[in-house]
Write a protein that holds these residues in place. Structure first.
Motif, PDB file in Angstrom:
ATOM      1  N   THR A 345      36.285 -32.891 -31.185  1.00  0.00           N
ATOM      2  CA  THR A 345      37.300 -33.317 -30.234  1.00  0.00           C
ATOM      3  C   THR A 345      36.722 -33.118 -28.837  1.00  0.00           C
ATOM      4  OG1 THR A 345      38.273 -31.096 -30.433  1.00  0.00           O
ATOM      5  CG2 THR A 345      39.357 -32.874 -31.649  1.00  0.00           C
ATOM      6  N   PRO A 346      37.305 -33.729 -27.810  1.00  0.00           N
ATOM      7  CA  PRO A 346      36.763 -33.553 -26.453  1.00  0.00           C
ATOM      8  C   PRO A 346      36.741 -32.083 -26.034  1.00  0.00           C
ATOM      9  CG  PRO A 346      38.283 -35.401 -26.506  1.00  0.00           C
ATOM     10  CD  PRO A 346      38.408 -34.714 -27.838  1.00  0.00           C
ATOM     11  N   ASN A 347      35.728 -31.712 -25.257  1.00  0.00           N
ATOM     12  CA  ASN A 347      35.644 -30.355 -24.721  1.00  0.00           C
ATOM     13  C   ASN A 347      36.669 -30.168 -23.613  1.00  0.00           C
ATOM     14  OD1 ASN A 347      33.365 -29.654 -26.348  1.00  0.00           O
ATOM     15  ND2 ASN A 347      32.048 -30.770 -24.922  1.00  0.00           N
ATOM     16  N   TYR A 348      36.978 -28.904 -23.341  1.00  0.00           N
ATOM     17  CA  TYR A 348      37.925 -28.568 -22.277  1.00  0.00           C
ATOM     18  C   TYR A 348      37.193 -27.974 -21.075  1.00  0.00           C
ATOM     19  CZ  TYR A 348      42.334 -28.828 -25.014  1.00  0.00           C
ATOM     20  OH  TYR A 348      43.430 -29.245 -25.734  1.00  0.00           O
ATOM     21  N   LEU A 349      37.623 -28.379 -19.879  1.00  0.00           N
ATOM     22  CA  LEU A 349      37.292 -27.664 -18.650  1.00  0.00           C
ATOM     23  C   LEU A 349      38.580 -27.499 -17.866  1.00  0.00           C
ATOM     24  CD1 LEU A 349      35.370 -26.361 -16.664  1.00  0.00           C
ATOM     25  CD2 LEU A 349      34.941 -28.614 -15.677  1.00  0.00           C
ATOM     26  N   PHE A 350      39.046 -26.268 -17.788  1.00  0.00           N
ATOM     27  CA  PHE A 350      40.266 -25.951 -17.048  1.00  0.00           C
ATOM     28  C   PHE A 350      39.871 -25.343 -15.706  1.00  0.00           C
ATOM     29  CE2 PHE A 350      41.648 -25.406 -21.569  1.00  0.00           C
ATOM     30  CZ  PHE A 350      42.575 -26.441 -21.602  1.00  0.00           C
ATOM     31  N   ILE A 351      40.224 -26.028 -14.622  1.00  0.00           N
ATOM     32  CA  ILE A 351      39.904 -25.545 -13.282  1.00  0.00           C
ATOM     33  C   ILE A 351      41.027 -24.644 -12.772  1.00  0.00           C
ATOM     34  CG2 ILE A 351      39.505 -26.217 -10.885  1.00  0.00           C
ATOM     35  CD1 ILE A 351      37.157 -26.812 -12.696  1.00  0.00           C
ATOM     36  N   ASN A 352      40.651 -23.453 -12.331  1.00  0.00           N
ATOM     37  CA  ASN A 352      41.602 -22.466 -11.841  1.00  0.00           C
ATOM     38  C   ASN A 352      42.124 -22.902 -10.470  1.00  0.00           C
ATOM     39  OD1 ASN A 352      42.931 -20.098 -10.996  1.00  0.00           O
ATOM     40  ND2 ASN A 352      41.428 -18.772 -11.986  1.00  0.00           N
ATOM     41  N   LYS A 353      43.424 -23.109 -10.388  1.00  0.00           N
ATOM     42  CA  LYS A 353      44.040 -23.549  -9.139  1.00  0.00           C
ATOM     43  C   LYS A 353      44.676 -22.404  -8.359  1.00  0.00           C
ATOM     44  CE  LYS A 353      43.772 -27.226  -8.363  1.00  0.00           C
ATOM     45  NZ  LYS A 353      42.593 -27.964  -7.812  1.00  0.00           N
ATOM     46  N   GLY A 354      44.545 -21.173  -8.869  1.00  0.00           N
ATOM     47  CA  GLY A 354      45.216 -20.053  -8.237  1.00  0.00           C
ATOM     48  C   GLY A 354      46.667 -19.981  -8.653  1.00  0.00           C
ATOM     49  N   ALA A 355      47.352 -18.933  -8.253  1.00  0.00           N
ATOM     50  CA  ALA A 355      48.778 -18.761  -8.569  1.00  0.00           C
ATOM     51  C   ALA A 355      49.025 -18.780 -10.070  1.00  0.00           C
ATOM     52  CB  ALA A 355      49.629 -19.822  -7.872  1.00  0.00           C
ATOM     53  N   GLY A 356      48.001 -18.432 -10.868  1.00  0.00           N
ATOM     54  CA  GLY A 356      48.186 -18.298 -12.312  1.00  0.00           C
ATOM     55  C   GLY A 356      48.160 -19.591 -13.089  1.00  0.00           C
ATOM     56  N   THR A 357      47.706 -20.685 -12.487  1.00  0.00           N
ATOM     57  CA  THR A 357      47.706 -21.963 -13.193  1.00  0.00           C
ATOM     58  C   THR A 357      46.302 -22.581 -13.202  1.00  0.00           C
ATOM     59  OG1 THR A 357      48.264 -23.244 -11.219  1.00  0.00           O
ATOM     60  CG2 THR A 357      50.093 -22.398 -12.529  1.00  0.00           C
ATOM     61  N   PHE A 358      46.086 -23.448 -14.195  1.00  0.00           N
ATOM     62  CA  PHE A 358      44.841 -24.190 -14.332  1.00  0.00           C
ATOM     63  C   PHE A 358      45.152 -25.678 -14.413  1.00  0.00           C
ATOM     64  CE2 PHE A 358      43.845 -19.980 -15.769  1.00  0.00           C
ATOM     65  CZ  PHE A 358      42.482 -19.789 -15.548  1.00  0.00           C
ATOM     66  N   GLU A 359      44.182 -26.492 -13.999  1.00  0.00           N
ATOM     67  CA  GLU A 359      44.286 -27.948 -14.112  1.00  0.00           C
ATOM     68  C   GLU A 359      43.282 -28.416 -15.161  1.00  0.00           C
ATOM     69  OE1 GLU A 359      44.510 -30.865 -10.597  1.00  0.00           O
ATOM     70  OE2 GLU A 359      42.386 -30.843 -11.145  1.00  0.00           O
ATOM     71  N   ASP A 360      43.750 -29.257 -16.085  1.00  0.00           N
ATOM     72  CA  ASP A 360      42.859 -29.802 -17.094  1.00  0.00           C
ATOM     73  C   ASP A 360      41.987 -30.879 -16.445  1.00  0.00           C
ATOM     74  OD1 ASP A 360      41.555 -30.928 -19.217  1.00  0.00           O
ATOM     75  OD2 ASP A 360      43.323 -31.202 -20.467  1.00  0.00           O
ATOM     76  N   ASP A 361      40.753 -30.513 -16.146  1.00  0.00           N
ATOM     77  CA  ASP A 361      39.829 -31.418 -15.479  1.00  0.00           C
ATOM     78  C   ASP A 361      38.757 -31.917 -16.441  1.00  0.00           C
ATOM     79  OD1 ASP A 361      39.502 -32.617 -12.982  1.00  0.00           O
ATOM     80  OD2 ASP A 361      37.855 -31.291 -12.415  1.00  0.00           O
ATOM     81  N   SER A 362      39.025 -31.812 -17.732  1.00  0.00           N
ATOM     82  CA  SER A 362      38.008 -32.070 -18.750  1.00  0.00           C
ATOM     83  C   SER A 362      37.414 -33.460 -18.629  1.00  0.00           C
ATOM     84  CB  SER A 362      38.612 -31.887 -20.139  1.00  0.00           C
ATOM     85  OG  SER A 362      39.310 -30.667 -20.250  1.00  0.00           O
ATOM     86  N   LEU A 363      38.253 -34.493 -18.639  1.00  0.00           N
ATOM     87  CA  LEU A 363      37.766 -35.867 -18.586  1.00  0.00           C
ATOM     88  C   LEU A 363      37.233 -36.229 -17.211  1.00  0.00           C
ATOM     89  CD1 LEU A 363      40.568 -37.482 -20.719  1.00  0.00           C
ATOM     90  CD2 LEU A 363      38.137 -37.590 -21.260  1.00  0.00           C
ATOM     91  N   ALA A 364      37.954 -35.879 -16.177  1.00  0.00           N
ATOM     92  CA  ALA A 364      37.539 -36.239 -14.821  1.00  0.00           C
ATOM     93  C   ALA A 364      36.225 -35.588 -14.440  1.00  0.00           C
ATOM     94  CB  ALA A 364      38.622 -35.851 -13.822  1.00  0.00           C
ATOM     95  N   SER A 365      35.951 -34.397 -14.971  1.00  0.00           N
ATOM     96  CA  SER A 365      34.730 -33.677 -14.626  1.00  0.00           C
ATOM     97  C   SER A 365      33.498 -34.248 -15.306  1.00  0.00           C
ATOM     98  CB  SER A 365      34.861 -32.203 -15.017  1.00  0.00           C
ATOM     99  OG  SER A 365      34.855 -32.059 -16.432  1.00  0.00           O
ATOM    100  N   GLY A 366      33.689 -34.981 -16.409  1.00  0.00           N
ATOM    101  CA  GLY A 366      32.572 -35.493 -17.186  1.00  0.00           C
ATOM    102  C   GLY A 366      32.163 -34.601 -18.330  1.00  0.00           C
ATOM    103  N   PHE A 367      32.856 -33.467 -18.527  1.00  0.00           N
ATOM    104  CA  PHE A 367      32.463 -32.514 -19.574  1.00  0.00           C
ATOM    105  C   PHE A 367      33.134 -32.789 -20.910  1.00  0.00           C
ATOM    106  CE2 PHE A 367      33.105 -28.229 -21.600  1.00  0.00           C
ATOM    107  CZ  PHE A 367      31.793 -28.068 -22.011  1.00  0.00           C
ATOM    108  N   ALA A 368      34.237 -33.506 -20.920  1.00  0.00           N
ATOM    109  CA  ALA A 368      34.973 -33.707 -22.169  1.00  0.00           C
ATOM    110  C   ALA A 368      34.160 -34.478 -23.200  1.00  0.00           C
ATOM    111  CB  ALA A 368      36.283 -34.438 -21.894  1.00  0.00           C
ATOM    112  N   LEU A 369      33.422 -35.500 -22.744  1.00  0.00           N
ATOM    113  CA  LEU A 369      32.698 -36.407 -23.626  1.00  0.00           C
ATOM    114  C   LEU A 369      31.222 -36.429 -23.225  1.00  0.00           C
ATOM    115  CD1 LEU A 369      35.259 -39.346 -23.364  1.00  0.00           C
ATOM    116  CD2 LEU A 369      35.228 -37.518 -25.087  1.00  0.00           C
ATOM    117  N   ASN A 370      30.380 -36.962 -24.097  1.00  0.00           N
ATOM    118  CA  ASN A 370      28.975 -37.104 -23.728  1.00  0.00           C
ATOM    119  C   ASN A 370      28.783 -38.358 -22.880  1.00  0.00           C
ATOM    120  OD1 ASN A 370      29.006 -39.269 -25.512  1.00  0.00           O
ATOM    121  ND2 ASN A 370      27.553 -38.379 -26.958  1.00  0.00           N
ATOM    122  N   GLY A 371      27.526 -38.647 -22.530  1.00  0.00           N
ATOM    123  CA  GLY A 371      27.254 -39.775 -21.654  1.00  0.00           C
ATOM    124  C   GLY A 371      27.602 -41.116 -22.248  1.00  0.00           C
TER     125      GLY A 371
END
Length: 634
Positions: A345-371
């Motif tokens: 399944t696609p990989n996860y990259l959760f970006i820490n936004k502060g205040a105890g929350t994360f943003e799912d940046d997996s697809l936008a970052s390029g890490f979810a899928l291979n090239g």
């Protein structure tokens, strides 16, 4: 529109499955525009040519790139168990027996591997549990179905104490670390800031949090702490995600598995399409099985934790199959982000936004899928600055009939798949990878790559696919951050060990300035690969001790070391690899540099500290605000 914004918009469109008519045109346009934008950047540096698949990818339990032709060595052996080179330089020797470690025996179900619970295997940790300055080894063990039902004595995990003379002693019973559950992962962290490392073990069933009693013994406090869970947990990582100076805990889950009704072909728990590989019947899963959830536990500072997974947005609402995970600051904003390697399944990259929350940046970052825009069957995760450009890149090991993926961090957590450009794509396709890590094995100042390998289907040995169940490890030497070259497996050396490896941990076990590797092999003894490279390059080691506003063991700290005009970065990270935990001390190879020009520690508290390094080829303890407080000569 920026390329990153375009990626985000296209990712949202692509999330609609199947695409609605109103989004189909946008989905097609996105692919066309992204291809148009991407091509000019690849033409200047053409990627290594990818091998051709022999047939289309068949549906199976794991996501792969599809069957490839066998790769054989000059003796007609599959490259996964061959390709040895007579007279090649020896990098590692197998020091398992000479170090007194041959007594450990991993157990995971039956040799036939009829069910998915039996296949993944377990991790390993390198830690200094008794604070004597010498790294020790903790190995997680599996179990059997009979043991789960109380009809058989369960296998034990093992703690080996370092004897300071190249050997280790089994002290498991005295330490109380036997676990005796079906174990998978391990993470090390001083969660109560008392100066002693604690151990979290993930299991099928309840997990354990072993509190270090400072006298060589541990107590399981998982129930009291609120982190015992249940189900099937795999990877784990400690990190202070909210900056309060206390280590929090993240735990990944794999699949929901009922030991009394295990998924098998033709049953309600498994679909036959997901119980095959290359057209041959295998165990079922993970595809077709429901995924377990992930958990983020906030440290309350009183010995207990609170589940904040849903609020933080990292509970695995998509039902992916989690394995390797790590807290690390990949966008350099001073907040720890969460990285998860997911199987099939696609990989996860959760970006820490502060205040105890994360943003799912997996697809936008390029890490979810291979090239290729495809999900992979990811197991292991390595995090490191291999280009010495100040950014953390990521490396993920995957299933056979696919390549292990190098994601280069271009800054601000934008990742590009540069695997073939880096020259390490084709060689990995026959292998099935697990534990992995960035390490400078030759102390030249550039982080190299290691991958532990072993298949999950014993039946591959009965087919002419060029794939073996037991496989040799892979080592890639870093060529100044631009490319890697495969280090030849010298005949009879540690790199020629043909094993069923799973967990891998890295550290300077003998305090000699050389990074060693411990492999936890499924259904067998462990393998200790002792580093014997002698290029007379200089080095230093750093044990970081946080102050009152940082975790005591320094997890989350970053060190920037400049020598010979080049700056290296190293981070203190708990977890990663495949369900394993490395030596928390940082290691810097210095090449022929005669001195350290500058060392800056960026502590989790947010403070930057310039540290005077009083020499080379030693391990220094650096305490926040005090500089070097201990100088350990080799």
């Amino acid at each position: 529109m920026s390329f990153r914004s375009l990626q985000t918009a296209c990712s949202i469109a692509g999330e609609v499955k199947p695409p609605h008519a109103t989004t189909m045109r946008l989905w097609i346009l996105c692919w066309f525009v992204q291809l148009t934008l991407y091509l000019p950047f690849t033409q200047a540096s053409p990627p290594q040519e990818k091998p051709k698949q022999t047939t289309a990818s068949p549906m199976g339990g794991a996501s792969t790139g599809g069957p490839y032709a066998p790769v054989m060595d000059d003796k007609k052996r599959p490259i996964t168990a061959g390709g040895f080179v007579d007279g090649a330089p020896v990098v590692f020797v197998d020091a398992t027996k000479s170090s007194g470690l041959e007594s450990f025996q991993h157990v995971s179900g039956t040799p036939e591997k009829k069910f998915i619970l039996e296949a993944p295997g377990s991790g390993v940790a390198i830690l200094d549990f008794d604070n004597d300055g010498w790294p020790d080894i903790y190995l997680v063990n599996g179990s059997t179905f009979e043991a789960l039902r109380g009809k058989q004595k369960p296998p034990r995990a093992a703690l080996f104490r370092n004897n300071h003379n190249g050997t280790f002693t089994d002290v498991t019973a005295a330490a109380g670390l036997g676990n005796e559950r079906w174990g998978f992962g391990v993470a090390v962290g001083d969660y109560d800031n008392d100066g002693w490392p604690d151990i979290y073990v993930t299991n099928y069933g309840k997990n354990r949090l072993y509190h270090n009693n400072h006298d060589g013994t541990f107590n399981d406090v998982a129930e009291k702490a609120g982190v015992a869970l249940g189900g099937w947990s795999t990877g784990a990582t400690f990190g202070d995600f909210d900056g309060d100076g206390r280590l929090d805990l993240y735990v990944t889950g794999y699949v929901k598995f009922d030991v009394d009704n295990p998924p098998a072909p033709g049953t309600a728990g498994g679909r036959f399409d997901n119980c095959s590989y290359r057209g041959k019947p295998t165990m079922c899963g993970p595809r077709g099985l429901p995924g377990e959830r992930n958990y983020l536990f906030h440290n309350n500072g009183d010995g207990t934790f609170t589940d904040v997974s849903e609020k933080a947005g990292v509970a695995n609402q998509k039902g992916y199959y989690g394995f390797g995970t790590a807290f690390a600051d990949v966008n350099d904003d001073g907040l720890l982000d969460l990285i998860v390697a997911n199987d099939s399944t696609p990989n996860y990259l959760f970006i820490n936004k502060g205040a105890g929350t994360f943003e799912d940046d997996s697809l936008a970052s390029g890490f979810a899928l291979n090239g290729d825009g495809r999900e992979q069957a990811s197991m292991g995760l390595a995090v490191g600055d291999y280009r010495n450009d100040g950014h953390l890149s990521l490396y993920v090991t995957n299933f056979s009939d696919d390549y292990f993926t190098l994601y280069r961090n271009e800054g601000d957590a934008n990742f590009d798949d540069v695997t073939f450009e880096a020259g390490i794509g084709a060689i990995t396709i026959p292998f099935l990878g697990w534990g992995t890590g960035f390490l400078d094995f030759d102390n030249d100042g550039w982080k190299d790559l290691f991958a532990a390998n072993g298949h999950v289907y014993p039946g591959v040995d009965q087919n002419e696919w060029g794939i073996t169940y037991r496989q040799r490890p892979l080592l890639f030497r870093n060529l100044q951050g631009k490319r890697f070259e495969t280090v030849p497996a010298a005949t009879g050396s540690g790199l020629a060990a043909v094993i069923s490896a799973r967990g891998a941990a890295f550290g300077d076990l003998f305090n000699d300035g050389k990074i060693d590797v411990v492999l936890n092999n499924i259904d067998g003894p462990l393998t200790l690969l002792r580093n014997v490279v002698d290029r007379e390059n200089n080095w230093i080691g750093l044990k970081l001790v946080g102050g009152s506003k940082s975790p005591r063991d320094g997890i989350g700290a970053k060190a920037y070391l400049t020598a010979n005009g080049m700056t290296q970065r190293a981070d203190v990270i708990s977890g990663g690899s495949y369900c394993s935990s490395n030596d928390l001390r940082l290691h810097f190879g210095l090449g022929k540099a005669a001195r350290v020009e500058k060392l800056v520690i960026r502590w989790p508290s947010g403070k930057d500290e310039v540290v005077l390094v009083p020499g080379l080829n030693r391990i220094f303890t650096v305490e926040e605000g005090k500089g070097v407080v201990e100088d350990r000569h080799r």
